[in-house]
Design a protein around this motif. Sequence first.
Motif, PDB file in Angstrom:
ATOM      1  N   VAL A   1      35.642  17.654  51.363  1.00 39.21           N
ATOM      2  CA  VAL A   1      37.445  18.134  51.535  1.00 39.21           C
ATOM      3  C   VAL A   1      37.320  19.728  51.507  1.00 39.21           C
ATOM      4  CG1 VAL A   1      38.648  18.279  50.340  1.00 39.21           C
ATOM      5  CG2 VAL A   1      38.060  15.780  50.817  1.00 39.21           C
ATOM      6  N   THR A   2      38.108  20.211  52.510  1.00 40.90           N
ATOM      7  CA  THR A   2      38.601  21.271  52.890  1.00 40.90           C
ATOM      8  C   THR A   2      40.143  21.674  51.938  1.00 40.90           C
ATOM      9  OG1 THR A   2      39.987  21.034  55.043  1.00 40.90           O
ATOM     10  CG2 THR A   2      37.452  21.647  54.638  1.00 40.90           C
ATOM     11  N   VAL A   3      40.856  22.396  51.854  1.00 41.38           N
ATOM     12  CA  VAL A   3      42.012  22.805  51.475  1.00 41.38           C
ATOM     13  C   VAL A   3      42.311  22.402  51.903  1.00 41.38           C
ATOM     14  CG1 VAL A   3      43.380  24.799  50.552  1.00 41.38           C
ATOM     15  CG2 VAL A   3      41.012  24.876  50.032  1.00 41.38           C
ATOM     16  N   ALA A   4      42.196  22.804  53.532  1.00 42.14           N
ATOM     17  CA  ALA A   4      43.804  21.418  54.163  1.00 42.14           C
ATOM     18  C   ALA A   4      43.550  20.906  54.951  1.00 42.14           C
ATOM     19  CB  ALA A   4      43.084  22.462  55.650  1.00 42.14           C
ATOM     20  N   ASP A   5      42.425  20.053  54.109  1.00 47.24           N
ATOM     21  CA  ASP A   5      42.943  18.484  54.308  1.00 47.24           C
ATOM     22  C   ASP A   5      43.557  18.058  52.795  1.00 47.24           C
ATOM     23  OD1 ASP A   5      41.514  18.410  56.125  1.00 47.24           O
ATOM     24  OD2 ASP A   5      39.043  18.729  55.095  1.00 47.24           O
ATOM     25  N   ALA A   6      43.300  18.202  51.791  1.00 44.43           N
ATOM     26  CA  ALA A   6      44.196  18.429  50.561  1.00 44.43           C
ATOM     27  C   ALA A   6      45.193  18.461  50.451  1.00 44.43           C
ATOM     28  CB  ALA A   6      43.602  18.920  49.279  1.00 44.43           C
ATOM     29  N   LEU A   7      45.959  19.324  51.369  1.00 47.22           N
ATOM     30  CA  LEU A   7      47.556  19.763  51.604  1.00 47.22           C
ATOM     31  C   LEU A   7      47.721  19.121  52.139  1.00 47.22           C
ATOM     32  CD1 LEU A   7      47.190  23.566  51.364  1.00 47.22           C
ATOM     33  CD2 LEU A   7      47.546  22.272  49.514  1.00 47.22           C
ATOM     34  N   LYS A   8      47.363  17.720  53.170  1.00 42.60           N
ATOM     35  CA  LYS A   8      47.582  16.505  53.882  1.00 42.60           C
ATOM     36  C   LYS A   8      48.212  15.684  53.322  1.00 42.60           C
ATOM     37  CE  LYS A   8      45.228  18.239  58.096  1.00 42.60           C
ATOM     38  NZ  LYS A   8      43.632  17.968  58.645  1.00 42.60           N
ATOM     39  N   HIS A   9      49.453  15.304  52.706  1.00 45.62           N
ATOM     40  CA  HIS A   9      49.865  14.336  51.630  1.00 45.62           C
ATOM     41  C   HIS A   9      50.697  13.729  52.866  1.00 45.62           C
ATOM     42  CE1 HIS A   9      52.013  11.993  49.045  1.00 45.62           C
ATOM     43  NE2 HIS A   9      51.521  12.695  47.599  1.00 45.62           N
ATOM     44  N   PRO A  10      50.837  12.407  52.639  1.00 44.72           N
ATOM     45  CA  PRO A  10      50.852  11.582  53.658  1.00 44.72           C
ATOM     46  C   PRO A  10      52.357  11.029  53.514  1.00 44.72           C
ATOM     47  CG  PRO A  10      49.737  10.017  51.838  1.00 44.72           C
ATOM     48  CD  PRO A  10      49.452  11.301  51.592  1.00 44.72           C
ATOM     49  N   ASN A  11      52.933  11.312  52.208  1.00 43.52           N
ATOM     50  CA  ASN A  11      54.144  10.400  51.653  1.00 43.52           C
ATOM     51  C   ASN A  11      55.141  11.771  51.421  1.00 43.52           C
ATOM     52  OD1 ASN A  11      53.320   8.430  51.778  1.00 43.52           O
ATOM     53  ND2 ASN A  11      53.327   7.432  50.721  1.00 43.52           N
ATOM     54  N   TRP A  12      54.804  13.234  50.509  1.00 42.57           N
ATOM     55  CA  TRP A  12      55.861  13.800  49.918  1.00 42.57           C
ATOM     56  C   TRP A  12      55.642  15.126  50.491  1.00 42.57           C
ATOM     57  CZ3 TRP A  12      59.434  11.859  46.106  1.00 42.57           C
ATOM     58  CH2 TRP A  12      59.428  10.961  45.519  1.00 42.57           C
ATOM     59  N   SER A  13      56.512  15.471  50.384  1.00 40.93           N
ATOM     60  CA  SER A  13      56.293  17.657  50.806  1.00 40.93           C
ATOM     61  C   SER A  13      56.806  17.646  49.573  1.00 40.93           C
ATOM     62  CB  SER A  13      58.193  17.779  52.219  1.00 40.93           C
ATOM     63  OG  SER A  13      58.119  18.871  52.336  1.00 40.93           O
ATOM     64  N   MET A  14      55.617  18.622  49.487  1.00 45.10           N
ATOM     65  CA  MET A  14      55.986  19.185  48.158  1.00 45.10           C
ATOM     66  C   MET A  14      54.759  20.941  48.219  1.00 45.10           C
ATOM     67  SD  MET A  14      54.153  15.881  45.258  1.00 45.10           S
ATOM     68  CE  MET A  14      53.115  16.026  46.201  1.00 45.10           C
ATOM     69  N   GLY A  15      54.881  21.377  47.022  1.00 44.94           N
ATOM     70  CA  GLY A  15      53.573  22.648  46.949  1.00 44.94           C
ATOM     71  C   GLY A  15      52.463  22.272  46.985  1.00 44.94           C
ATOM     72  N   PRO A  16      51.259  23.366  46.806  1.00 44.70           N
ATOM     73  CA  PRO A  16      49.768  23.092  47.312  1.00 44.70           C
ATOM     74  C   PRO A  16      49.660  22.376  45.699  1.00 44.70           C
ATOM     75  CG  PRO A  16      50.519  25.873  47.961  1.00 44.70           C
ATOM     76  CD  PRO A  16      51.870  24.789  47.573  1.00 44.70           C
ATOM     77  N   LYS A  17      50.160  22.793  45.071  1.00 40.10           N
ATOM     78  CA  LYS A  17      49.490  22.506  43.310  1.00 40.10           C
ATOM     79  C   LYS A  17      49.654  21.215  43.293  1.00 40.10           C
ATOM     80  CE  LYS A  17      48.979  21.839  38.888  1.00 40.10           C
ATOM     81  NZ  LYS A  17      49.138  21.356  37.891  1.00 40.10           N
ATOM     82  N   ILE A  18      51.049  20.687  43.260  1.00 37.87           N
ATOM     83  CA  ILE A  18      50.845  19.432  42.848  1.00 37.87           C
ATOM     84  C   ILE A  18      50.241  18.612  44.328  1.00 37.87           C
ATOM     85  CG2 ILE A  18      53.450  19.249  43.754  1.00 37.87           C
ATOM     86  CD1 ILE A  18      52.606  17.298  41.152  1.00 37.87           C
ATOM     87  N   THR A  19      50.308  18.525  45.242  1.00 40.25           N
ATOM     88  CA  THR A  19      49.648  17.984  46.133  1.00 40.25           C
ATOM     89  C   THR A  19      48.255  17.713  45.971  1.00 40.25           C
ATOM     90  OG1 THR A  19      51.417  19.109  48.403  1.00 40.25           O
ATOM     91  CG2 THR A  19      49.350  17.682  49.091  1.00 40.25           C
ATOM     92  N   VAL A  20      47.622  19.166  46.051  1.00 39.84           N
ATOM     93  CA  VAL A  20      46.104  18.544  45.375  1.00 39.84           C
ATOM     94  C   VAL A  20      46.145  17.749  43.832  1.00 39.84           C
ATOM     95  CG1 VAL A  20      44.053  20.099  44.283  1.00 39.84           C
ATOM     96  CG2 VAL A  20      45.029  20.799  46.292  1.00 39.84           C
TER      97      VAL A  20
END
Length: 260
Positions: free
Chosen positions: A54-73
């Motif tokens: 897993v990369t940071v870019a992978d972790a930030l690709k939320h499938p449903n919601w548009s959120m900030g980086p911390k909550i997306t992780v």
Amino acid sequence: MVEKHGVKLLPADSEHSAIFQCLQGVPDRGLRRIILTASGGAFRDWPTEKLPQVTVADALKHPNWSMGPKITVDSATLMNKGLEVIEAHYLFGMGYDDIDIVIHPQSIIHSLIELQDTSVLAQLGWPDMRLPLLYAISWPERIYTNWEPLDLVKAGDLTFRAPDHAKYPCMEIAYAAGRAGGTMTAVLNAANEQAVALFLDEKISYLDIPQVIEQVCDRHRSDLKANPVLEDILTVDQWARAQVLDVSATLGKSVAVSLR
């Protein structure tokens, strides 16, 4: 304090708003179980053996919601749901054995409650934070909006599955911290914030996040305060953040030794 002062504490998060909405009109002691829904985050369809990549870019690709980086992780690790379990415990007075998590990939059902007679109530809507925020502002009224109504045919299939404990170790860490109570939940939250920040800065790996949090929580067990005051909470918050840096430095040395 809410009970003591006779005030209402109105939830704005979508899951807790859903529970609160479902509880309107439910008699005292009518609630039997809370079911929190989780999208499953960026890696819900990844095999567990692929998570070391897993990369940071992978972790930030939320499938449903548009959120900030911390909550997306947090959504990817399911720590967001672990924290919501703790919130639900305090908001609605339910024991941890009576708060469950279910993966619901479509994010149409925002949470459910089970009543004493096994009837289950749910709140549905598009993944849109405006609705829970509006209800927190307008409660107990319902205000007309011209937003797109939920179309069940357009929404399509609604599916559910149990969370994979191997894929989401943060969930069990959060349950354990909640059961420990006292200052442990403050330590959990601060450790998670610091660990996620390190991951976003690419200083630790994705799989290091739960390891770091668990080690910091373990270090706190001997100093846990069961009935903390605000000063205690602020103190352990800062302590936990420093401990994350210490633990992560140790992880880094372990990696360096193994590479040599």
